[in-house]
Design a protein around this motif. Structure first.
Motif, PDB file in Angstrom:
ATOM      1  N   ALA A 277     -10.158   4.026  -0.850  1.00 61.09           N
ATOM      2  CA  ALA A 277      -9.571   2.680  -0.791  1.00 61.09           C
ATOM      3  C   ALA A 277      -8.051   2.765  -0.865  1.00 61.09           C
ATOM      4  O   ALA A 277      -7.487   3.797  -1.224  1.00 61.09           O
ATOM      5  N   GLY A 278      -7.410   1.664  -0.536  1.00 58.72           N
ATOM      6  CA  GLY A 278      -5.956   1.561  -0.696  1.00 58.72           C
ATOM      7  C   GLY A 278      -5.655   0.787  -1.972  1.00 58.72           C
ATOM      8  O   GLY A 278      -6.535   0.116  -2.530  1.00 58.72           O
ATOM      9  N   ASP A 279      -4.401   0.857  -2.415  1.00 62.15           N
ATOM     10  CA  ASP A 279      -4.054   0.179  -3.670  1.00 62.15           C
ATOM     11  C   ASP A 279      -4.045  -1.336  -3.507  1.00 62.15           C
ATOM     12  O   ASP A 279      -4.148  -2.066  -4.489  1.00 62.15           O
ATOM     13  N   GLY A 280      -3.972  -1.827  -2.269  1.00 58.73           N
ATOM     14  CA  GLY A 280      -4.014  -3.272  -2.052  1.00 58.73           C
ATOM     15  C   GLY A 280      -5.448  -3.790  -2.078  1.00 58.73           C
ATOM     16  O   GLY A 280      -5.833  -4.574  -2.943  1.00 58.73           O
ATOM     17  N   GLY A 281      -6.242  -3.319  -1.144  1.00 60.92           N
ATOM     18  CA  GLY A 281      -7.609  -3.820  -0.985  1.00 60.92           C
ATOM     19  C   GLY A 281      -8.468  -3.618  -2.218  1.00 60.92           C
ATOM     20  O   GLY A 281      -9.298  -4.472  -2.553  1.00 60.92           O
ATOM     21  N   VAL A 282      -8.262  -2.492  -2.898  1.00 63.08           N
ATOM     22  CA  VAL A 282      -9.133  -2.210  -4.046  1.00 63.08           C
ATOM     23  C   VAL A 282      -8.966  -3.274  -5.132  1.00 63.08           C
ATOM     24  O   VAL A 282      -9.896  -3.571  -5.883  1.00 63.08           O
TER      25      VAL A 282
HETATM   26  C1  LIG Z   1      -9.054 -10.007   3.134  1.00 62.04           C
HETATM   27  C2  LIG Z   1      -8.029  -9.413   4.058  1.00 62.04           C
HETATM   28  N1  LIG Z   1      -6.742  -9.822   3.964  1.00 62.04           N
HETATM   29  C3  LIG Z   1      -5.810  -9.294   4.794  1.00 62.04           C
HETATM   30  C4  LIG Z   1      -6.164  -8.369   5.732  1.00 62.04           C
HETATM   31  C5  LIG Z   1      -5.105  -7.771   6.664  1.00 62.04           C
HETATM   32  N2  LIG Z   1      -4.892  -6.359   6.312  1.00 62.04           N
HETATM   33  C6  LIG Z   1      -5.464  -5.359   6.997  1.00 62.04           C
HETATM   34  S1  LIG Z   1      -5.071  -3.856   6.387  1.00 62.04           S
HETATM   35  C7  LIG Z   1      -4.109  -4.524   5.193  1.00 62.04           C
HETATM   36  C8  LIG Z   1      -3.365  -3.659   4.222  1.00 62.04           C
HETATM   37  C9  LIG Z   1      -4.248  -2.920   3.291  1.00 62.04           C
HETATM   38  O1  LIG Z   1      -3.460  -2.328   2.291  1.00 62.04           O
HETATM   39  P1  LIG Z   1      -4.057  -1.286   1.279  1.00 62.04           P
HETATM   40  O2  LIG Z   1      -5.355  -1.756   0.744  1.00 62.04           O
HETATM   41  O3  LIG Z   1      -3.025  -0.923   0.279  1.00 62.04           O
HETATM   42  O4  LIG Z   1      -4.389  -0.041   2.221  1.00 62.04           O
HETATM   43  P2  LIG Z   1      -3.389   0.887   3.086  1.00 62.04           P
HETATM   44  O5  LIG Z   1      -3.253   0.247   4.425  1.00 62.04           O
HETATM   45  O6  LIG Z   1      -2.092   0.971   2.360  1.00 62.04           O
HETATM   46  O7  LIG Z   1      -4.117   2.194   3.152  1.00 62.04           O
HETATM   47  C10 LIG Z   1      -4.096  -5.928   5.290  1.00 62.04           C
HETATM   48  C11 LIG Z   1      -3.328  -6.832   4.406  1.00 62.04           C
HETATM   49  C12 LIG Z   1      -7.527  -7.990   5.796  1.00 62.04           C
HETATM   50  N3  LIG Z   1      -7.957  -7.108   6.685  1.00 62.04           N
HETATM   51  N4  LIG Z   1      -8.437  -8.527   4.955  1.00 62.04           N
END
Ligand SMILES: Cc1ncc(C[n+]2csc(CCOP(=O)(O)OP(=O)(O)O)c2C)c(N)n1
Length: 423
Positions: A277-282
């Protein structure tokens, strides 16, 4: 849901069969169409298999590999089709589409017969539809008739279950001369191999994470969230018959990874489950860690932490003139004006990471390991494997300037690939 609805008495039994109006999958195979497809394939000089998740869903992996071994036709997969054939198979080229390999996307552009099985030809796969596979006649096997000639008009449609169709193809298929064509594709791959180095010397490269992960985990169920880490997973995770990849694909539902991993582990208590996972989605579903701890699920949750919503940041970098907005996860109100988000002037006040995922893991009763050094990746994975009574978070810090390449901008043709970062 209102509580009176929840407490209404209803039937608890699942019905034997499900009848959905408008979805009537066909499981039979039209043998005449199979023969036509093989005839078309026989006359091809540059044939290519394009495989989607349909092959995985129908558990046709072994049969498909057999068909490839007979015909010698090279294979590209969608990210959902990943694992349809082992990634070490000599005729496996790579992923196709937005973050597909240079060789795969070039091969789609140049092939003369595209034999696709179990894919919907979604926009992440095709790029600009009008310029997709411009030189190819297309054969398409899909169980859902609604998927056929919806996005891409095909020459030979075959409505059938992938496994049933492949089983009909196998006894009739013949070896084709593909050596020259395969060598050409391999040369493209050599010219621009898929790589993910770190943008800052000495920091952990995304590619190294997966090289170590592949060594540590040779079997199990792998899940991803959504973003750059997802694409790196589809590019670098080695697949074999003992591995399965579950990802939300083009649907792109951030927050999918951890709950899906819980489901995978509950359904497969004896299998190793690893979520990337990424630090955002997690953080969209991190509270589910409580459930994983309660149920003593030994999930390994790998968080690739770049301090940003990396995938969106990458689009701002490439397609919006480096106008970074709303993607820094370490940002504070008082940062305003001190930082330009390009890494050239990281202010003193910028925290190294946020939140502290190790303290967060421990606060739930899970294990937490932070990795900042490439040499420590292997130890971290081995340690997580030993934890059987609770989940383990492995937080890996990478540089925020690392990008996923190649990249085809949405709406552009597949051969219009960005191959280098613009830093
Ligand atoms: C619920 C939701 N909000 C926004 C998006 C748009 N989006 C796609 S990838 C992403 C960034 C994800 O960031 P992170 O989880 O930190 O992973 P990283 O890309 O840094 O590996 C976003 C905001 C999405 N796909 N789903």
């Amino acid at each position: 849901m209102p509580s009176n609805i929840v407490s209404e008495i209803g039937p608890a039994e699942y019905p034997e069969t499900v009848n959905i109006r408008g979805y009537k999958p066909s499981t039979g195979v039209h043998i005449g169409q199979i023969k036509k497809a093989l005839e078309m394939l026989k006359n091809a000089k540059k044939p290519l298999f394009l495989i989607g998740d349909g092959v995985n869903i129908s558990h046709a992996n072994e049969e498909f590999e057999k068909l490839v071994n007979i015909t010698k036709v090279p294979v590209i997969t969608t990210i959902m089709g990943k694992g349809a054939i082992p990634t070490k198979h000599p005729l496996f080229i790579g992923n196709v589409g937005m973050h597909g390999s240079y060789a795969s996307n070039k091969a789609v552009n140049e092939c003369d017969v595209l034999f696709s099985i179990g894919t919907r030809f979604n926009d992440r796969v095709t790029g600009r539809i009008a310029e997709f596979a411009p030189n190819a006649k297309i054969i398409h096997i899909d169980i859902d008739s609604a998927s056929i000639s919806r996005n891409i008009v095909v020459n030979i449609p075959i409505v059938a279950d992938a496994k049933a169709a492949i089983n009909e193809l196998i006894p009739l298929a013949q070896e084709l001369y593909t050596k020259k064509w395969v060598n050409q594709i391999k040369a493209w791959d050599k010219e621009y191999p898929v790589t993910a180095p770190s943008s800052v010397e000495g920091r952990i490269s995304p590619q190294a994470i997966f090289e170590n992960l592949n060594k540590a985990f040779t079997e199990g169920i792998f899940l991803t969230d959504v973003g750059q880490h997802q694409m790196w997973t589809t590019q670098f995770l080695e697949m074999n018959k003992n591995k399965q990849l579950i990802t939300s694909g083009g649907l792109g539902t951030m927050g999918f990874g951890l709950p899906a991993a819980i489901g995978a582990q509950l359904g497969n208590p004896d299998k190793r489950v690893v979520c990337i996972a990424g630090d955002g989605g997690v953080q969209m579903t991190i509270q589910e860690l409580a459930t994983a701890v309660q149920l003593e699920l030994p999930i390994t949750l790998v968080i690739i932490n770049n301090g940003f919503l990396g995938m969106v940041r990458q689009m701002q970098q490439f397609f919006h003139d480096k106008n970074y907005s709303g993607t820094c996860l370490r940002k504070r109100k008082s940062c305003e004006g001190k930082c330009n988000f390009d890494g050239s002037n990281i202010p003193e006040c910028c925290p190294p990471y946020t939140p502290d995922f190790i303290r967060l893991a421990e606060s739930y009763g899970a294990y937490g390991i932070r990795v900042t050094d490439e040499d420590k990746l292997s130890d971290a994975f081995e340690e997580a494997k030993k934890n059987t009574d609770s989940p383990t978070i492995i937080e890996i810090l990478i540089d925020f300037k690392d990008v996923v390449l190649p990249m085809v901008q949405g709406g552009k043709a597949l051969d219009n690939m960005l191959l280098e970062t613009n830093y």
